[in-house]
Design an enzyme around this catalytic site. Sequence first.
Site, PDB file in Angstrom:
ATOM      1  N   ASP A  53       0.656  -1.053   0.075  1.00 33.75           N
ATOM      2  CA  ASP A  53       0.138  -0.176  -0.009  1.00 33.75           C
ATOM      3  C   ASP A  53       0.892   1.252   0.077  1.00 33.75           C
ATOM      4  OD1 ASP A  53       0.996   0.224   2.629  1.00 33.75           O
ATOM      5  OD2 ASP A  53      -0.896  -0.172   3.542  1.00 33.75           O
ATOM      6  N   ASP A  93      -8.355  -6.941   0.782  1.00 29.79           N
ATOM      7  CA  ASP A  93      -7.300  -7.330   1.780  1.00 29.79           C
ATOM      8  C   ASP A  93      -7.741  -6.804   3.249  1.00 29.79           C
ATOM      9  OD1 ASP A  93      -5.653  -4.790   3.316  1.00 29.79           O
ATOM     10  OD2 ASP A  93      -6.714  -4.124   1.227  1.00 29.79           O
TER      11      ASP A  93
END
Length: 295
Positions: free
Chosen positions: A94, A268
């Site tokens: 991320d 996720d």
Amino acid sequence: MSAIRYELLHVCKQSGARLGKLYTPHGVIETPIFMPVGTQATVKTLSPEELKEMNTQIILSNTYHLWLQPGDDIIKEAGGLHKFMRWDGPILTDSGGFQVFSLSKLRRITDEGVEFRHHKSGAKLFMTPEKAIEIQNNLGSDIMMSFDECVELPADYKYVKESVERTLRWAERGLKAHKDTDKQALFGIVQGGDFEDLREYSARKTVELDFPGYSIGGLSVGESKETMYRIIETTIPHLPTNKPRYLMGVGSADALIEGSIRGIDMFDCVLPTRIARHGTAMTSSGRVVIRNQQY
């Protein structure tokens, strides 16, 4: 050339759920897929071998935390994240945008970037879209995320609109900074809070930038499940069918099914590993709390 390629194999006529394959430099992922989270280059309490045993296809690591400790330069020297964590499958990182959101009391956002206080030492830090790309280039993940601003809900329309514009400018800057496109794919992030017109606008403008994949960010931040599903339904029609779609930070069992039937390919969340560490298992017949007296 992009580091990844998505192949759409089938769309369910009844629900709209998609079956696909995502080709990456470290292997092929069958979608829809749930990605376990290894925040600091390890999925807590699990070895890479155990992850393989349970057919984990891709794991997620966190740019912000790895930048602070042990440092992306150290990971680069170790041969990148794959060697550092002894994982030879695909990895997604991320951008640190969500940490900006979660550190709301320790940050100041400007068009240039975000000024932080280190959540442990209090030291001053500055994250820009270019810095987020540089860190992720050093980490060497297969899929990287654009630096974005995640807005807490409920939020004021005027602020969310400004934030969407800022995220779009940051996305452009990130694209310019990212050089290694044949080894690492950079995904764009759609924002817009719970405002349908802003989600539609953000999706259209992000798609114009032509990323190899797109994610829907800024959900699962306090809004109701109904609102989340409504926003997914608003956004999906504006994303290309030939590229992967990723719903960030969502991983409860019901949301995985509801997201999939709305056309999401990737998910996720820290939820499954977090509750497992505290003695709860999610099974096909419901939750099992192994600390209960009967066990």
